[in-house]
Write a protein that holds these residues in place. Structure first.
Motif, PDB file in Angstrom:
ATOM      1  N   PRO A  37      43.275  29.329  25.402  1.00  0.00           N
ATOM      2  CA  PRO A  37      44.382  28.696  25.571  1.00  0.00           C
ATOM      3  C   PRO A  37      45.687  29.847  26.004  1.00  0.00           C
ATOM      4  CG  PRO A  37      43.533  28.017  23.733  1.00  0.00           C
ATOM      5  CD  PRO A  37      42.759  29.147  24.084  1.00  0.00           C
ATOM      6  N   GLY A  38      46.433  29.539  26.842  1.00  0.00           N
ATOM      7  CA  GLY A  38      47.657  30.580  27.041  1.00  0.00           C
ATOM      8  C   GLY A  38      47.341  31.565  28.201  1.00  0.00           C
ATOM      9  N   ASN A  39      45.944  31.747  28.657  1.00  0.00           N
ATOM     10  CA  ASN A  39      45.377  32.569  29.528  1.00  0.00           C
ATOM     11  C   ASN A  39      45.146  31.833  30.912  1.00  0.00           C
ATOM     12  OD1 ASN A  39      45.900  34.448  27.574  1.00  0.00           O
ATOM     13  ND2 ASN A  39      43.832  34.839  26.978  1.00  0.00           N
ATOM     14  N   ASP A  40      46.377  31.248  31.376  1.00  0.00           N
ATOM     15  CA  ASP A  40      45.806  30.358  32.654  1.00  0.00           C
ATOM     16  C   ASP A  40      45.405  31.041  33.866  1.00  0.00           C
ATOM     17  OD1 ASP A  40      46.413  28.238  31.024  1.00  0.00           O
ATOM     18  OD2 ASP A  40      48.723  28.395  31.292  1.00  0.00           O
ATOM     19  N   THR A  41      46.231  32.158  34.232  1.00  0.00           N
ATOM     20  CA  THR A  41      46.179  32.741  35.559  1.00  0.00           C
ATOM     21  C   THR A  41      45.974  34.444  34.940  1.00  0.00           C
ATOM     22  OG1 THR A  41      48.467  33.038  35.894  1.00  0.00           O
ATOM     23  CG2 THR A  41      47.343  31.321  36.933  1.00  0.00           C
ATOM     24  N   ALA A  42      45.569  35.224  35.916  1.00  0.00           N
ATOM     25  CA  ALA A  42      45.370  36.727  35.715  1.00  0.00           C
ATOM     26  C   ALA A  42      46.678  37.075  35.708  1.00  0.00           C
ATOM     27  CB  ALA A  42      44.489  37.177  36.764  1.00  0.00           C
ATOM     28  N   ASP A  43      47.547  36.413  36.529  1.00  0.00           N
ATOM     29  CA  ASP A  43      49.061  37.178  36.846  1.00  0.00           C
ATOM     30  C   ASP A  43      49.969  36.961  35.328  1.00  0.00           C
ATOM     31  OD1 ASP A  43      48.624  37.988  39.295  1.00  0.00           O
ATOM     32  OD2 ASP A  43      49.379  36.181  40.372  1.00  0.00           O
ATOM     33  N   ALA A  44      49.753  35.754  34.715  1.00  0.00           N
ATOM     34  CA  ALA A  44      50.182  35.413  33.462  1.00  0.00           C
ATOM     35  C   ALA A  44      49.799  36.545  32.308  1.00  0.00           C
ATOM     36  CB  ALA A  44      50.050  34.033  33.165  1.00  0.00           C
ATOM     37  N   VAL A  45      48.398  36.710  32.185  1.00  0.00           N
ATOM     38  CA  VAL A  45      47.917  37.526  31.212  1.00  0.00           C
ATOM     39  C   VAL A  45      48.448  38.934  31.534  1.00  0.00           C
ATOM     40  CG1 VAL A  45      45.790  38.578  30.459  1.00  0.00           C
ATOM     41  CG2 VAL A  45      45.754  36.051  30.885  1.00  0.00           C
ATOM     42  N   ASN A 171      42.862  47.212  29.096  1.00  0.00           N
ATOM     43  CA  ASN A 171      42.763  45.702  29.041  1.00  0.00           C
ATOM     44  C   ASN A 171      43.443  45.377  30.353  1.00  0.00           C
ATOM     45  OD1 ASN A 171      41.410  45.467  26.731  1.00  0.00           O
ATOM     46  ND2 ASN A 171      43.459  44.967  25.777  1.00  0.00           N
ATOM     47  N   MET A 172      44.366  45.980  30.964  1.00  0.00           N
ATOM     48  CA  MET A 172      45.225  45.589  32.323  1.00  0.00           C
ATOM     49  C   MET A 172      44.212  45.761  33.327  1.00  0.00           C
ATOM     50  SD  MET A 172      49.001  46.773  31.364  1.00  0.00           S
ATOM     51  CE  MET A 172      49.709  46.535  33.047  1.00  0.00           C
ATOM     52  N   ALA A 173      43.391  46.735  33.304  1.00  0.00           N
ATOM     53  CA  ALA A 173      42.650  47.218  34.606  1.00  0.00           C
ATOM     54  C   ALA A 173      41.532  46.337  34.640  1.00  0.00           C
ATOM     55  CB  ALA A 173      42.216  48.604  34.173  1.00  0.00           C
ATOM     56  N   ARG A 174      41.003  45.787  33.555  1.00  0.00           N
ATOM     57  CA  ARG A 174      39.851  45.083  33.249  1.00  0.00           C
ATOM     58  C   ARG A 174      40.141  43.651  33.843  1.00  0.00           C
ATOM     59  NH1 ARG A 174      35.475  45.924  28.679  1.00  0.00           N
ATOM     60  NH2 ARG A 174      34.883  44.255  29.777  1.00  0.00           N
ATOM     61  N   VAL A 175      41.334  43.235  33.331  1.00  0.00           N
ATOM     62  CA  VAL A 175      41.849  41.985  33.887  1.00  0.00           C
ATOM     63  C   VAL A 175      42.045  42.056  35.441  1.00  0.00           C
ATOM     64  CG1 VAL A 175      43.680  40.158  33.613  1.00  0.00           C
ATOM     65  CG2 VAL A 175      42.667  41.026  31.700  1.00  0.00           C
ATOM     66  N   TYR A 176      42.616  42.986  35.738  1.00  0.00           N
ATOM     67  CA  TYR A 176      42.856  42.930  37.193  1.00  0.00           C
ATOM     68  C   TYR A 176      41.559  43.171  38.173  1.00  0.00           C
ATOM     69  CZ  TYR A 176      44.597  44.722  41.610  1.00  0.00           C
ATOM     70  OH  TYR A 176      44.914  44.824  43.016  1.00  0.00           O
ATOM     71  N   ASN A 177      40.805  43.817  37.455  1.00  0.00           N
ATOM     72  CA  ASN A 177      39.378  43.924  38.189  1.00  0.00           C
ATOM     73  C   ASN A 177      38.716  42.610  38.230  1.00  0.00           C
ATOM     74  OD1 ASN A 177      39.912  46.452  38.906  1.00  0.00           O
ATOM     75  ND2 ASN A 177      38.785  47.549  37.198  1.00  0.00           N
ATOM     76  N   TRP A 178      38.817  41.734  37.122  1.00  0.00           N
ATOM     77  CA  TRP A 178      38.041  40.623  37.017  1.00  0.00           C
ATOM     78  C   TRP A 178      38.806  39.546  37.959  1.00  0.00           C
ATOM     79  CZ3 TRP A 178      40.297  36.170  35.871  1.00  0.00           C
ATOM     80  CH2 TRP A 178      39.441  34.943  35.603  1.00  0.00           C
ATOM     81  N   ASP A 179      40.208  39.787  38.169  1.00  0.00           N
ATOM     82  CA  ASP A 179      40.643  38.795  39.109  1.00  0.00           C
ATOM     83  C   ASP A 179      40.239  39.176  40.576  1.00  0.00           C
ATOM     84  OD1 ASP A 179      42.485  36.579  39.724  1.00  0.00           O
ATOM     85  OD2 ASP A 179      43.923  38.285  40.663  1.00  0.00           O
ATOM     86  N   VAL A 180      40.262  40.462  40.763  1.00  0.00           N
ATOM     87  CA  VAL A 180      39.543  40.839  42.216  1.00  0.00           C
ATOM     88  C   VAL A 180      38.427  40.453  42.365  1.00  0.00           C
ATOM     89  CG1 VAL A 180      39.150  43.086  43.537  1.00  0.00           C
ATOM     90  CG2 VAL A 180      41.300  42.825  42.252  1.00  0.00           C
ATOM     91  N   LYS A 181      37.451  40.423  41.491  1.00  0.00           N
ATOM     92  CA  LYS A 181      36.029  40.025  41.554  1.00  0.00           C
ATOM     93  C   LYS A 181      36.065  38.399  41.823  1.00  0.00           C
ATOM     94  CE  LYS A 181      33.754  43.511  39.308  1.00  0.00           C
ATOM     95  NZ  LYS A 181      32.853  43.955  38.021  1.00  0.00           N
TER      96      LYS A 181
END
Length: 195
Positions: A37-45, A171-181
């Motif tokens: 909860p609270g991690n709705d979008t990659a941009d918000a995270v 963490n930022m790189a992993r979330v960004y890469n997850w969003d790209v995938k």
């Protein structure tokens, strides 16, 4: 049972050392992290992680300033202790001690100091107090020990903070890469549906 208690005490001790600096939690599984909860979008995270990163930068700036202040204080205390030890040796003689007195930046005046058993220490905040030489020496030795301990503690806190930087950046790189995938999968699905 004993090892469990010892390891929990060691963990509590390490948390107390860096009190005030929140620990960055490493995100191992990005999929489950993004479903929380609270991690709705990659941009918000990413915004939250960037905010945390900026807080760490601010803490680093404050700790670096404290470190510089302590690094300048320690040599001053050591120099004052040397002077006190010299005055202690000259206390029982009758001939005055010749020295140069600082009037202003780079302006010195020659002075003759008679043997004395009292000194005045500048404590800061426009406060100067008179002490016996022995009292002044013990106070300065205590201040030197405290300043050295504080400097070591600051070094440890800065090292801990650097670890938090690294963890947050990863963490930022992993979330960004997850969003790209995720976006590339969505785009492939959309293009497959259109065909």
């Amino acid at each position: 049972m004993a090892t469990t208690i010892e390891s929990s005490n060691a963990g509590a001790a390490s948390k107390k050392k860096h009190l005030g600096i929140p620990e960055a939690i490493f995100v191992e599984d990005v999929d489950s992290f993004m479903k929380q909860p609270g991690n709705d979008t990659a941009d918000a995270v990413l915004r939250k992680l960037d905010e945390q990163y900026q807080k760490y930068k601010y803490m680093e700036l404050n700790l670096a300033q404290k470190k510089l202040r302590l690094k300048s204080q320690i040599p001053q205390i050591k120099q004052t202790l040397e002077i006190l030890r010299h005055m202690q040796k000259k206390k029982d003689t009758t001939d005055p001690m010749e020295t140069h007195f600082l009037l202003a930046d780079n302006v010195y005046c020659k002075a003759s100091v008679p043997p004395t058993d009292k000194v005045c220490l500048w404590l800061g905040a426009n406060v100067m107090l008179e002490y016996d030489i022995d009292e002044a020496q013990s106070l300065l030795e205590k201040n030197l020990a405290t300043a050295s301990r504080n400097l070591e503690s600051l070094e440890e806190d800065l090292d801990f903070l650097r670890d938090q930087f690294t963890t947050t950046e990863v963490n930022m790189a992993r979330v960004y890469n997850w969003d790209v995938k995720r976006r590339s999968k969505d785009n492939l699905l959309k293009s497959a549906e259109r065909s």
